[in-house]
Design a protein around this motif. Sequence first.
Motif, PDB file in Angstrom:
ATOM      1  N   ALA A   1       0.828  -1.216   0.000  1.00 46.81           N
ATOM      2  CA  ALA A   1       0.000   0.000   0.000  1.00 46.81           C
ATOM      3  C   ALA A   1       0.856   1.257   0.000  1.00 46.81           C
ATOM      4  O   ALA A   1       0.657   2.168  -0.808  1.00 46.81           O
ATOM      5  CB  ALA A   1      -0.941  -0.014   1.203  1.00 46.81           C
ATOM      6  N   ILE A   2       1.833   1.307   0.897  1.00 44.68           N
ATOM      7  CA  ILE A   2       2.630   2.526   1.032  1.00 44.68           C
ATOM      8  C   ILE A   2       3.564   2.715  -0.161  1.00 44.68           C
ATOM      9  O   ILE A   2       3.737   3.816  -0.676  1.00 44.68           O
ATOM     10  CB  ILE A   2       3.421   2.486   2.362  1.00 44.68           C
ATOM     11  CG1 ILE A   2       2.446   2.526   3.537  1.00 44.68           C
ATOM     12  CG2 ILE A   2       4.406   3.628   2.442  1.00 44.68           C
ATOM     13  CD1 ILE A   2       1.533   3.746   3.589  1.00 44.68           C
ATOM     14  N   LEU A   3       4.139   1.605  -0.637  1.00 48.38           N
ATOM     15  CA  LEU A   3       5.045   1.690  -1.787  1.00 48.38           C
ATOM     16  C   LEU A   3       4.298   2.226  -3.014  1.00 48.38           C
ATOM     17  O   LEU A   3       4.772   3.118  -3.709  1.00 48.38           O
ATOM     18  CB  LEU A   3       5.589   0.296  -2.079  1.00 48.38           C
ATOM     19  CG  LEU A   3       6.948   0.231  -2.754  1.00 48.38           C
ATOM     20  CD1 LEU A   3       8.027   0.508  -1.720  1.00 48.38           C
ATOM     21  CD2 LEU A   3       7.177  -1.128  -3.384  1.00 48.38           C
ATOM     22  N   PHE A   4       3.109   1.662  -3.255  1.00 44.99           N
ATOM     23  CA  PHE A   4       2.389   2.042  -4.464  1.00 44.99           C
ATOM     24  C   PHE A   4       1.761   3.429  -4.371  1.00 44.99           C
ATOM     25  O   PHE A   4       1.701   4.141  -5.361  1.00 44.99           O
ATOM     26  CB  PHE A   4       1.342   0.985  -4.812  1.00 44.99           C
ATOM     27  CG  PHE A   4       1.960  -0.272  -5.355  1.00 44.99           C
ATOM     28  CD1 PHE A   4       2.605  -0.252  -6.583  1.00 44.99           C
ATOM     29  CD2 PHE A   4       1.933  -1.444  -4.648  1.00 44.99           C
ATOM     30  CE1 PHE A   4       3.207  -1.395  -7.082  1.00 44.99           C
ATOM     31  CE2 PHE A   4       2.530  -2.599  -5.143  1.00 44.99           C
ATOM     32  CZ  PHE A   4       3.169  -2.572  -6.364  1.00 44.99           C
ATOM     33  N   THR A   5       1.309   3.836  -3.175  1.00 47.21           N
ATOM     34  CA  THR A   5       0.741   5.188  -3.074  1.00 47.21           C
ATOM     35  C   THR A   5       1.859   6.235  -3.057  1.00 47.21           C
ATOM     36  O   THR A   5       1.685   7.337  -3.553  1.00 47.21           O
ATOM     37  CB  THR A   5      -0.143   5.343  -1.821  1.00 47.21           C
ATOM     38  OG1 THR A   5       0.585   4.868  -0.695  1.00 47.21           O
ATOM     39  CG2 THR A   5      -1.434   4.568  -1.940  1.00 47.21           C
ATOM     40  N   GLY A   6       3.019   5.880  -2.484  1.00 48.70           N
ATOM     41  CA  GLY A   6       4.128   6.834  -2.427  1.00 48.70           C
ATOM     42  C   GLY A   6       4.820   7.040  -3.766  1.00 48.70           C
ATOM     43  O   GLY A   6       5.540   8.012  -3.965  1.00 48.70           O
ATOM     44  N   LEU A   7       4.572   6.111  -4.684  1.00 48.97           N
ATOM     45  CA  LEU A   7       5.260   6.180  -5.975  1.00 48.97           C
ATOM     46  C   LEU A   7       4.823   7.394  -6.808  1.00 48.97           C
ATOM     47  O   LEU A   7       5.609   7.923  -7.591  1.00 48.97           O
ATOM     48  CB  LEU A   7       5.002   4.889  -6.756  1.00 48.97           C
ATOM     49  CG  LEU A   7       6.147   4.409  -7.646  1.00 48.97           C
ATOM     50  CD1 LEU A   7       7.347   4.050  -6.800  1.00 48.97           C
ATOM     51  CD2 LEU A   7       5.716   3.211  -8.469  1.00 48.97           C
ATOM     52  N   THR A   8       3.588   7.848  -6.610  1.00 50.73           N
ATOM     53  CA  THR A   8       3.112   9.019  -7.363  1.00 50.73           C
ATOM     54  C   THR A   8       3.917  10.257  -6.966  1.00 50.73           C
ATOM     55  O   THR A   8       4.399  11.002  -7.830  1.00 50.73           O
ATOM     56  CB  THR A   8       1.617   9.259  -7.114  1.00 50.73           C
ATOM     57  OG1 THR A   8       0.915   8.044  -7.328  1.00 50.73           O
ATOM     58  CG2 THR A   8       1.068  10.316  -8.051  1.00 50.73           C
ATOM     59  N   ALA A   9       4.070  10.476  -5.642  1.00 49.44           N
ATOM     60  CA  ALA A   9       4.850  11.625  -5.171  1.00 49.44           C
ATOM     61  C   ALA A   9       6.300  11.513  -5.633  1.00 49.44           C
ATOM     62  O   ALA A   9       6.911  12.497  -6.061  1.00 49.44           O
ATOM     63  CB  ALA A   9       4.779  11.716  -3.648  1.00 49.44           C
ATOM     64  N   THR A  10       6.843  10.302  -5.573  1.00 54.32           N
ATOM     65  CA  THR A  10       8.232  10.102  -6.008  1.00 54.32           C
ATOM     66  C   THR A  10       8.386  10.414  -7.489  1.00 54.32           C
ATOM     67  O   THR A  10       9.357  11.060  -7.896  1.00 54.32           O
ATOM     68  CB  THR A  10       8.658   8.639  -5.750  1.00 54.32           C
ATOM     69  OG1 THR A  10       8.279   8.279  -4.424  1.00 54.32           O
ATOM     70  CG2 THR A  10      10.144   8.463  -5.900  1.00 54.32           C
ATOM     71  N   SER A  11       7.408   9.965  -8.295  1.00 54.33           N
ATOM     72  CA  SER A  11       7.508  10.218  -9.738  1.00 54.33           C
ATOM     73  C   SER A  11       7.434  11.714 -10.045  1.00 54.33           C
ATOM     74  O   SER A  11       8.109  12.207 -10.951  1.00 54.33           O
ATOM     75  CB  SER A  11       6.414   9.454 -10.490  1.00 54.33           C
ATOM     76  OG  SER A  11       5.149   9.966 -10.186  1.00 54.33           O
TER      77      SER A  11
ATOM     78  N   PHE B   1       7.270  15.722 -17.907  1.00 53.46           N
ATOM     79  CA  PHE B   1       6.618  15.626 -16.601  1.00 53.46           C
ATOM     80  C   PHE B   1       5.438  14.650 -16.642  1.00 53.46           C
ATOM     81  O   PHE B   1       5.353  13.715 -15.853  1.00 53.46           O
ATOM     82  CB  PHE B   1       6.142  17.016 -16.147  1.00 53.46           C
ATOM     83  CG  PHE B   1       5.420  17.002 -14.831  1.00 53.46           C
ATOM     84  CD1 PHE B   1       6.136  17.003 -13.644  1.00 53.46           C
ATOM     85  CD2 PHE B   1       4.038  16.963 -14.769  1.00 53.46           C
ATOM     86  CE1 PHE B   1       5.477  16.969 -12.425  1.00 53.46           C
ATOM     87  CE2 PHE B   1       3.374  16.929 -13.551  1.00 53.46           C
ATOM     88  CZ  PHE B   1       4.099  16.935 -12.383  1.00 53.46           C
ATOM     89  N   PHE B   2       4.542  14.866 -17.607  1.00 50.90           N
ATOM     90  CA  PHE B   2       3.351  14.021 -17.641  1.00 50.90           C
ATOM     91  C   PHE B   2       3.673  12.606 -18.127  1.00 50.90           C
ATOM     92  O   PHE B   2       3.011  11.649 -17.727  1.00 50.90           O
ATOM     93  CB  PHE B   2       2.250  14.678 -18.468  1.00 50.90           C
ATOM     94  CG  PHE B   2       1.655  15.858 -17.750  1.00 50.90           C
ATOM     95  CD1 PHE B   2       0.841  15.671 -16.647  1.00 50.90           C
ATOM     96  CD2 PHE B   2       1.956  17.154 -18.140  1.00 50.90           C
ATOM     97  CE1 PHE B   2       0.326  16.750 -15.955  1.00 50.90           C
ATOM     98  CE2 PHE B   2       1.445  18.238 -17.452  1.00 50.90           C
ATOM     99  CZ  PHE B   2       0.623  18.034 -16.357  1.00 50.90           C
ATOM    100  N   ALA B   3       4.687  12.483 -18.963  1.00 52.45           N
ATOM    101  CA  ALA B   3       5.104  11.135 -19.393  1.00 52.45           C
ATOM    102  C   ALA B   3       5.635  10.339 -18.202  1.00 52.45           C
ATOM    103  O   ALA B   3       5.278   9.172 -18.016  1.00 52.45           O
ATOM    104  CB  ALA B   3       6.173  11.239 -20.481  1.00 52.45           C
ATOM    105  N   VAL B   4       6.463  10.991 -17.367  1.00 50.71           N
ATOM    106  CA  VAL B   4       7.031  10.293 -16.205  1.00 50.71           C
ATOM    107  C   VAL B   4       5.941   9.954 -15.189  1.00 50.71           C
ATOM    108  O   VAL B   4       5.841   8.813 -14.710  1.00 50.71           O
ATOM    109  CB  VAL B   4       8.147  11.152 -15.546  1.00 50.71           C
ATOM    110  CG1 VAL B   4       8.573  10.560 -14.212  1.00 50.71           C
ATOM    111  CG2 VAL B   4       9.343  11.274 -16.463  1.00 50.71           C
ATOM    112  N   VAL B   5       5.095  10.949 -14.869  1.00 52.03           N
ATOM    113  CA  VAL B   5       4.076  10.729 -13.826  1.00 52.03           C
ATOM    114  C   VAL B   5       3.051   9.683 -14.276  1.00 52.03           C
ATOM    115  O   VAL B   5       2.755   8.733 -13.555  1.00 52.03           O
ATOM    116  CB  VAL B   5       3.388  12.062 -13.457  1.00 52.03           C
ATOM    117  CG1 VAL B   5       2.250  11.816 -12.467  1.00 52.03           C
ATOM    118  CG2 VAL B   5       4.390  13.018 -12.845  1.00 52.03           C
ATOM    119  N   MET B   6       2.541   9.829 -15.486  1.00 58.70           N
ATOM    120  CA  MET B   6       1.531   8.874 -15.970  1.00 58.70           C
ATOM    121  C   MET B   6       2.150   7.511 -16.288  1.00 58.70           C
ATOM    122  O   MET B   6       1.536   6.478 -16.068  1.00 58.70           O
ATOM    123  CB  MET B   6       0.831   9.429 -17.208  1.00 58.70           C
ATOM    124  CG  MET B   6      -0.086  10.605 -16.941  1.00 58.70           C
ATOM    125  SD  MET B   6      -1.541  10.142 -15.987  1.00 58.70           S
ATOM    126  CE  MET B   6      -1.029  10.511 -14.330  1.00 58.70           C
ATOM    127  N   GLY B   7       3.381   7.529 -16.774  1.00 55.18           N
ATOM    128  CA  GLY B   7       4.073   6.267 -17.053  1.00 55.18           C
ATOM    129  C   GLY B   7       4.293   5.479 -15.773  1.00 55.18           C
ATOM    130  O   GLY B   7       4.018   4.275 -15.712  1.00 55.18           O
TER     131      GLY B   7
END
Lengths: 77, 157
Positions: B62-72, B89-95
């Motif tokens: 849960a924490i790894l996958f939810t934290g990945l958005t902020a990290t990206s 920016f959007f390629a990295v975040v959405m990717g």
Amino acid sequence: MDATTVLAEINGNIATVGYGLAAIGPAIGVGIVVGKTIEGVARQPELAGRLQVLMYIGIAFTEALAFIGIATYFIFV
Amino acid sequence: MSTPTPRATSAATGSSARPVFVRILKWGGLLALAIAVIGGVTGFLVDSERGLVSALVGTAMAILFTGLTATSILVANRFSGTDFFTAIFFAVVMGAWIVKFAIFLVLVFLLRDQPWINPVVMFLCIIAGVLGSLIVDVVVVATSRMSYASDVTLPGE
């Protein structure tokens, strides 16, 4: 003669259909959030930082829906 | 004649949103620790070692996958100031988002039938982690201070 005729048989797990349904909402939600953020940054580039934070909150809420939808596979099957 | 010292502009630091995301990740880590302890103890009481392992794996997921958005977003902001920043920016975040969900799906399918996993404990820990991270996100964003029009580079800077 048999009264019912089987025309097609479906095999597999119904949870797959559930995941498909669970993906529709977040997909539309994230599409709108990101699209509107791009629109906002294009109109006012100096607000990019603020808009990123707001976009993040929007994505977090929509992705929570998807995570819960997928995780239900653990108990409902 | 003195040379002007370069100011720490948004292009150099990434973005004005950076401190907010760093705080989100820090508080998310603390939340993960709390859920791991509470969930681990509860899981152990419910289903001994199987419950403990399930709680820890569920919390980590849960924490790894939810934290990945902020990290990206933090990673993507390293490209600010470049010509194709918006696209990158959007390629990295959405990717990162789509890859994250693909990995999450695969993990769920793999872990579901493992004999050392208690599905209910794991499910509850994932739900607790996801909802907890949402609360952390909202609290951090609501209490953070960000000025309007912060990512500005004046002519001559």
